[in-house]
Design a protein around this motif. Sequence first.
Motif, short mmCIF file in Angstrom:
data_model
loop_
_atom_site.label_atom_id
_atom_site.label_comp_id
_atom_site.label_asym_id
_atom_site.label_seq_id
_atom_site.Cartn_x
_atom_site.Cartn_y
_atom_site.Cartn_z
N UNK A 134 -10.96 5.93 3.58
CA UNK A 134 -9.52 6.06 3.74
C UNK A 134 -8.91 4.67 3.52
N UNK A 135 -8.30 4.50 2.37
CA UNK A 135 -7.77 3.19 1.98
C UNK A 135 -6.28 3.16 2.28
N UNK A 136 -5.86 2.17 3.03
CA UNK A 136 -4.45 2.01 3.36
C UNK A 136 -3.85 0.93 2.46
N UNK A 137 -2.89 1.33 1.64
CA UNK A 137 -2.21 0.41 0.74
C UNK A 137 -0.87 0.04 1.37
N UNK A 138 -0.61 -1.26 1.53
CA UNK A 138 0.61 -1.75 2.15
C UNK A 138 1.48 -2.43 1.09
N UNK A 139 2.78 -2.13 1.18
CA UNK A 139 3.76 -2.75 0.27
C UNK A 139 4.87 -3.37 1.10
N UNK A 140 5.22 -4.64 0.83
CA UNK A 140 6.26 -5.36 1.58
C UNK A 140 7.19 -6.04 0.58
N UNK A 141 8.51 -5.88 0.81
CA UNK A 141 9.45 -6.54 -0.10
C UNK A 141 9.76 -7.94 0.39
N UNK A 142 10.55 -8.70 -0.42
CA UNK A 142 10.87 -10.10 -0.10
C UNK A 142 12.23 -10.23 0.55
N UNK A 143 12.79 -9.13 1.01
CA UNK A 143 14.09 -9.19 1.65
C UNK A 143 14.02 -9.81 3.04
N UNK A 144 15.24 -9.96 3.63
CA UNK A 144 15.30 -10.51 4.99
C UNK A 144 16.16 -9.59 5.85
N UNK A 145 15.58 -9.01 6.89
CA UNK A 145 14.14 -9.03 7.21
C UNK A 145 13.36 -8.17 6.22
N UNK A 146 12.10 -8.50 6.00
CA UNK A 146 11.32 -7.73 5.02
C UNK A 146 11.06 -6.31 5.52
N UNK A 147 11.03 -5.38 4.60
CA UNK A 147 10.69 -3.99 4.90
C UNK A 147 9.36 -3.66 4.23
N UNK A 148 8.63 -2.78 4.85
CA UNK A 148 7.30 -2.46 4.32
C UNK A 148 7.04 -0.96 4.42
N UNK A 149 6.05 -0.54 3.69
CA UNK A 149 5.61 0.85 3.70
C UNK A 149 4.11 0.87 3.44
N UNK A 150 3.48 1.96 3.78
CA UNK A 150 2.04 2.09 3.57
C UNK A 150 1.72 3.51 3.13
N UNK A 151 0.58 3.63 2.48
CA UNK A 151 0.12 4.93 2.00
C UNK A 151 -1.39 4.96 2.12
N UNK A 152 -1.91 6.06 2.66
CA UNK A 152 -3.35 6.22 2.83
C UNK A 152 -3.90 7.07 1.68
N UNK A 153 -4.90 6.54 1.02
CA UNK A 153 -5.56 7.25 -0.08
C UNK A 153 -6.98 7.57 0.37
N UNK A 154 -7.32 8.84 0.26
CA UNK A 154 -8.66 9.28 0.66
C UNK A 154 -9.56 9.41 -0.58
N UNK A 155 -10.72 8.76 -0.48
CA UNK A 155 -11.72 8.85 -1.53
C UNK A 155 -12.96 9.55 -0.97
N UNK A 156 -13.44 10.55 -1.68
CA UNK A 156 -14.74 11.16 -1.39
C UNK A 156 -15.75 10.64 -2.41
#
Length: 805
Positions: free
Chosen positions: A412-434
């Motif tokens: 289960x790979x968690x990919x995190x994305x964060x922008x350069x704004x102030x304050x920064x905002x982020x999001x994540x997505x879980x990718x499942x690999x079998x």
Amino acid sequence: MEDKGLHSLWMIYGLALVIHTDFAHGDLSYSIPEEIKRGSVIGNIAKDLGLGVGRLSSRNARVDAEGNRKMYCDLNLATGDLIAAERIDRDSLCGKKASCVIKVDLVLENPLELQRVTLHIQDVNDNSPQFKADSIEMEIHESADKGTRFSIEEAHDADIGQNFVHKYDLQKNDNFVLVVDNNKVELVLENRLDREKQQDMNLLLTALDGGSPQRSGTVVIHVTVLDVNDNDPVFSQALYQANLPENSPLGTVIVTVSATDADEGIHGEVTYDFGHVSNDDEKIFSIDQKSGEIRLIGAIDYEETSNYELRLKAKDGLGLTSYCKVIIDITDVNDNSPRIFLKSLNNPLPEDVSPGTEVGIINVQDRDSENNGKVQCSIQQNVPFKLVPSIKNYYSLVTTNQLDRETTSDYNITISATDDGYPPLSASKVIHFSIADVNDNAPVFEEHEYNAYVTENNQQGSRLCAVAARDPDWRQNGTVVYSLLTGQVSDSPVSSYLSINGDTGVIHAVRSFDYEQYRSFKVQVMARDNGSPPLSSNVTVSVFITDVNDNTPQILYPAPEGKSFMTELVPRSAQGGSLMSKVIAVDADSGQNAWLSYHIIKPTDPGLFAIGLHSGEIRTLRDISDSDNMKQNLFVVVKDNGQPALSSTCTMHLLIFDHLAEVPELKDIAHEENSSRLTSHLVIALVSVSTFFLTFIIIIVGLRFCRRRKPRLLFDGAVAIPSSYLPPNYADVDATGTLRSAYNYDAYLTTGSRTSDFKFVTSYNDNTLPADQTLRKTSLDCIEGFEDADVSPKVGPSHSKHTHV
């Protein structure tokens, strides 16, 4: 009529579509008219990119748009055509902008490639000029001078360019003419008004655009003739500008406009209102008619609309008006979190995939602008995957290490994305690999070697042991099948001895084993999985056969009755403890099953002879007296130590004599054994009486001779057994008590040697002949010695060479 003209215009733009297709910096550009029908072909992507239609499908070509924007076009993979997927209204998309452009991305995989497709939306004359209201109310004082100008709010046309408002026509009348200067529409008083002649009038004003076919809109100008009001309201600025952050709360005052009127009283009272604005704008902004404050009453989003242009109107009490423009620029705020889109994923993933393989494509988007829209993407976990930046906001997900399903079957790979704004905002997505299994593990036996123990005389099909191998692979790659490797055991195939259950690994005996035939053997067992190709490993199984007491003791000496008749000669002068003879027996079993014991039952004289419990040596218990029976028969039982014990019997015939000359023929003795007991007593009595005198003389002579020298005729040895009486494959092992060595024997002649099969011997004790003077005698020498002894019997002992048994 207008619909037919619109259709013709669309056909013209369709021809222009092909003509204006071009490439710019590797991008595709198409010009299409607005309001194009859904499913209409915009252009052929395959042809313009120089790709075959089949390549589009193999490379998973698709049209992608950022964020939640509508997909105005789609790709037909069967033909390579780019087709319209949604209604395209240029007027709502771009408003009054001279250029209206829609940009979409064409994504190709294997390898990853991104093409920017630009759609130039051409305006179509699909909107008629419109006035804000159906009628315009004007109040003009009759004192108005000739040439006085009265502003009229211009008509609005959503189209642009040639399709925009082109000219105005005023219905012919006696008082007013229409003047249009730089889109400013004014009524010019050509002839003075006379309220007494005409208090009001209606003028029809028509706005015409320049499209083909031409469209128009009309408004009725209702003129009311009043007394003097000769000053119009005047705004403090012709243009107002304001900046508004997109997260501003509702009710925020954006800007305040102000207008003054030089007139007094009701003629100088100014009210404010919107000029010609869209219905959407009226839902977002409001104006206070008294103060001129423009407030925010609806939600605004920089990502949807970055600026607004409003037209305001100031009107005095008697209807004179003036206009100004308000431009509101929306400033971006970091109010949108990044969004992660999984564009492609290879799942499940084979465990033998090499490091550095691309297994997925990630697209990250942020609707904000500048730094607020710059996104950094990463994987924080310790997993054998990493993100490699590709083009624009695309990332390739690649492997970094070799995968092993047996260690980790899924991720289960968690990919995190964060922008350069102030304050920064982020999001994540879980990718499942079998992780998909690959047959990369051979079966491994639980033990390095297996030992199986089986008792001889086992039943056919009996279970010996079970082997077990484990394969960490999955499903058929981990299913283990057992088999015996081809081999030989005692010149016979392994399959004639053992069999194995291919599923359970249980080994069974095919035949009954005989410990005396073979005591152990080894076979090879193979464990093979069902993978492709299959993997296997081998293990050695040692089969040990344990002994069972299934063999009775075999008496080697004396020979069984019926084969030959043997009699041991015992001198009457033998003293107690002398060795008279020996019973020799062997047992084909081993261990305690071959430990033999010897017992005498039913002796002629119970107290005269005894037999060694484990040696089989027959010795006198006391000195032989004259009263002892000359013929002694010993019934010997030989037992082994098995459970239950097995036994064999034999009869030992002993003949007590004074002189060898007195010994009768063995055949006579045998005949006497078969006669009745009374006849034996009579014969003995006659012999005794006949020899009494001779015996008396011999005893006297013997006593005198003993005084000089007493012979040591002690039977300390055992019988010498020719090698032909020993069965093959028997070893003389002290531990079993079967045979004993280290005896030195002298050959003696027997009575009836002409008919007997064996020569009977006595042995020297240690005092008679030293051990170092003992000679070894071959079997040939023994045979020659026995042949010489048959010539004639002698009274005294005849010494021969010594031999070891």
